[in-house]
Write an enzyme that holds these catalytic residues in place. Structure first.
Site, PDB file in Angstrom:
ATOM      1  N   ASP A   1       0.823  -1.223   0.000  1.00 15.29           N
ATOM      2  CA  ASP A   1       0.000   0.000   0.000  1.00 15.29           C
ATOM      3  C   ASP A   1       0.852   1.266   0.000  1.00 15.29           C
ATOM      4  O   ASP A   1       0.435   2.308   0.503  1.00 15.29           O
ATOM      5  CB  ASP A   1      -0.952   0.029   1.208  1.00 15.29           C
ATOM      6  CG  ASP A   1      -1.772  -1.242   1.345  1.00 15.29           C
ATOM      7  OD1 ASP A   1      -2.399  -1.629   0.346  1.00 15.29           O
ATOM      8  OD2 ASP A   1      -1.775  -1.846   2.428  1.00 15.29           O
TER       9      ASP A   1
ATOM     10  N   ASN B   1      -4.815 -10.176  -5.185  1.00  7.33           N
ATOM     11  CA  ASN B   1      -4.818  -9.651  -3.815  1.00  7.33           C
ATOM     12  C   ASN B   1      -4.176  -8.274  -3.758  1.00  7.33           C
ATOM     13  O   ASN B   1      -4.284  -7.566  -2.762  1.00  7.33           O
ATOM     14  CB  ASN B   1      -4.090 -10.604  -2.869  1.00  7.33           C
ATOM     15  CG  ASN B   1      -2.685 -10.970  -3.331  1.00  7.33           C
ATOM     16  OD1 ASN B   1      -2.356 -10.856  -4.503  1.00  7.33           O
ATOM     17  ND2 ASN B   1      -1.858 -11.425  -2.411  1.00  7.33           N
ATOM     18  N   ALA B   2      -3.478  -7.899  -4.827  1.00  5.53           N
ATOM     19  CA  ALA B   2      -2.904  -6.553  -4.901  1.00  5.53           C
ATOM     20  C   ALA B   2      -4.006  -5.558  -5.239  1.00  5.53           C
ATOM     21  O   ALA B   2      -4.999  -5.903  -5.867  1.00  5.53           O
ATOM     22  CB  ALA B   2      -1.817  -6.510  -5.969  1.00  5.53           C
TER      23      ALA B   2
ATOM     24  N   HIS C   1      -3.847  -1.677  -6.813  1.00  9.85           N
ATOM     25  CA  HIS C   1      -3.095  -0.499  -7.224  1.00  9.85           C
ATOM     26  C   HIS C   1      -4.069   0.589  -7.671  1.00  9.85           C
ATOM     27  O   HIS C   1      -4.797   0.426  -8.645  1.00  9.85           O
ATOM     28  CB  HIS C   1      -2.121  -0.854  -8.347  1.00  9.85           C
ATOM     29  CG  HIS C   1      -1.004  -1.743  -7.879  1.00  9.85           C
ATOM     30  ND1 HIS C   1      -0.023  -2.233  -8.709  1.00  9.85           N
ATOM     31  CD2 HIS C   1      -0.706  -2.217  -6.640  1.00  9.85           C
ATOM     32  CE1 HIS C   1       0.821  -2.969  -8.003  1.00  9.85           C
ATOM     33  NE2 HIS C   1       0.412  -2.980  -6.754  1.00  9.85           N
TER      34      HIS C   1
ATOM     35  N   THR D   1      -9.476  -4.934  -0.029  1.00  9.60           N
ATOM     36  CA  THR D   1     -10.391  -5.456   0.989  1.00  9.60           C
ATOM     37  C   THR D   1     -11.239  -4.388   1.657  1.00  9.60           C
ATOM     38  O   THR D   1     -12.249  -4.704   2.279  1.00  9.60           O
ATOM     39  CB  THR D   1      -9.598  -6.181   2.089  1.00  9.60           C
ATOM     40  OG1 THR D   1      -8.729  -5.221   2.734  1.00  9.60           O
ATOM     41  CG2 THR D   1      -8.747  -7.302   1.496  1.00  9.60           C
TER      42      THR D   1
ATOM     43  N   ARG E   1      -6.298   0.388   7.581  1.00 13.78           N
ATOM     44  CA  ARG E   1      -4.878   0.111   7.752  1.00 13.78           C
ATOM     45  C   ARG E   1      -4.372   0.639   9.084  1.00 13.78           C
ATOM     46  O   ARG E   1      -4.798   1.694   9.546  1.00 13.78           O
ATOM     47  CB  ARG E   1      -4.071   0.741   6.615  1.00 13.78           C
ATOM     48  CG  ARG E   1      -4.401   0.181   5.246  1.00 13.78           C
ATOM     49  CD  ARG E   1      -3.625   0.874   4.145  1.00 13.78           C
ATOM     50  NE  ARG E   1      -4.086   0.438   2.823  1.00 13.78           N
ATOM     51  CZ  ARG E   1      -4.290   1.237   1.795  1.00 13.78           C
ATOM     52  NH1 ARG E   1      -4.068   2.536   1.917  1.00 13.78           N
ATOM     53  NH2 ARG E   1      -4.703   0.764   0.645  1.00 13.78           N
TER      54      ARG E   1
END
Length: 432
Positions: free
Chosen positions: A14, A39-40, A42, A302, A306
């Site tokens: 991130d 799962n990335a 950008h 997701t 964070r």
């Protein structure tokens, strides 16, 4: 600086890689993903319009770029097709500019079912995976039972292999995890729907990249996640299932390691982490909440909040060592605006009082250390969107120079906002 450039995250992901890849691809002919999967996340903002890419390389938004998904990427066909359709409906041509390695492992529905069942079974010891089947797909690859894009060329053989692997995984799902089996017929039918499209994009990636290099084309390798999530060098077991570090470029694309000429490490001006795992500089006070709010620190994949903390130069030292970082791109400097002081972690103090300047190898080792900070004056001025280093407040310049001095690595790019033009390029990675 050179012809072949790697862009990767130096923290726990991130860091803002997508924007920087998009920004620098104006000079690139190829952009390559070499590890990870969908799962990335950008995030790119162009002329105020936000685009989130999970699987397709960020260079797809540039007409001059060909994009490659290398063998180190685990490929979820449904996610790829969804992303392709979204891009094409927004006016970005994809099908004639996106290429796949036939060695890409496929993520299929039973991988997702396994991922979710395992996280549920771990309870409060959950790793914090995205639940998208990444880990189980990599497991199948290493166990040599995985199905790959190249298997789609012969559907009869594919069907036999699928039957065998699904018998194995459905036994786990039903007998060990106590959840429903995944339908073999449904998976096979879905695969038949998209097989021809995937096959049409298959190329010999190693040959394509080697020919591009010999022509003098500029090639960019786009990393996903971050160094501290690397399966070997990260905070194990709170890591992803691939090699997120520069070494993954060669193994995940078939490109010769000697040809990589510059490694750009992306780093936030502070630190974030999503999911479980150690985080020595994590803040639990108003400053941490302020960083989260100002930085819009919610996962692109997701949506999870964070965790936020100060810049960690100890963890960064390991990222520099592993990746042979040529230069940094410092992102989200503007998020620190308004703070009375800013801090940099310069050491980890052990229980015996000794201070170390390198991090532990595994997650357990972090339980025994506390961060040692160097404090600096903050700044009240607004740095959002500033495009010249001369226009930054002196305290912000001092902070930048201090990071350079501690790490021994130059900061070549500074990002002060999400848009392309909210960036200072002090030294271009592709410069001759």
């Amino acid at each position: 600086m050179g012809q072949s450039v790697v862009i990767l995250g130096t923290q726990w992901g991130d860091e803002g890689k997508g924007k920087i890849v998009d920004l620098l691809t104006d000079k690139a002919q190829f952009v390559v993903r070499y590890q990870g999967g969908h799962n990335a996340g950008h995030t790119l903002v162009i002329d105020g319009k936000k685009t989130v890419l999970h699987l397709i390389p960020s260079g797809i938004l540039r007409d001059n770029c060909k994009c490659i998904i290398g063998n180190g990427v685990v490929l979820a066909p449904d996610a790829l097709l969804k992303e392709m359709n979204e891009l094409e409906s927004s006016g970005y041509p994809v099908r004639d500019r996106l290429f796949l390695s036939e060695a890409c492992p496929l993520i299929l529905p039973y991988h997702v079912a396994l991922d979710k069942a395992r996280e549920l079974a771990r309870g409060n010891k959950a790793i914090g995976t995205t639940g998208r089947g990444i880990g189980p797909a990599y497991e199948d690859k290493v166990a040599r039972r995985g199905l790959r894009v190249g298997d789609l060329f012969n559907m009869d053989t594919f069907a036999e292999k699928l039957k065998e692997v699904m018998t194995y995984h459905n036994f786990q799902l039903t007998q060990f995890y106590g959840v429903e089996a995944v339908s073999y017929e449904d998976v096979l039918a879905a695969v038949k729907e998209y097989a021809s499209l995937l096959i049409s994009m298959v190329v010999d990636v190693t040959e394509m990249l080697d020919q591009a290099r010999k022509r003098g084309d500029k090639i960019m390798f786009e990393g996903a996640q971050g160094t501290l999530l690397d399966i070997d060098h990260g905070t194990y077991p709170y890591v992803t299932s691939s090699n997120t570090t520069a070494g993954g470029v060669a193994t995940g694309s078939g490109y010769g390691p000697r040809f990589v000429e510059y490694v750009l490490g992306i780093a936030k001006a502070y630190t974030t982490r999503v999911g479980g795992g150690p985080f020595p500089t994590e803040l639990f006070d108003d400053v941490g909440e302020n960083l989260c709010a100002r930085g819009h620190e919610y996962g692109a994949t997701t949506g999870r909040k964070r965790r936020c903390g100060w810049f960690d130069a100890v963890a960064m030292k390991r990222a520099i060592q592993i990746n042979s970082i040529s230069g940094f791109c410092l992102t989200k400097l503007d998020v620190l605006d308004g703070l009375d002081e800013v801090k940099i972690c310069i050491g980890y103090k052990g229980e015996d009082g000794t201070v170390r300047d390198v991090p532990p190898m595994a997650a357990d080792g972090y339980d025994l250390v506390t961060p040692v900070y160097e404090s600096m004056p903050g700044w009240k001025e607004n740095t959002f969107g500033v495009k010249s280093i001369a226009d930054l407040p002196q305290a912000a310049i001092n902070y930048i120079h201090r990071i350079e001095a501690i790490t021994g690595v130059p900061i070549d790019i500074i990002s002060t906002g999400p848009d392309r033009d909210e960036t200072m390029i002090l030294r271009h990675p592709f410069a001759d």
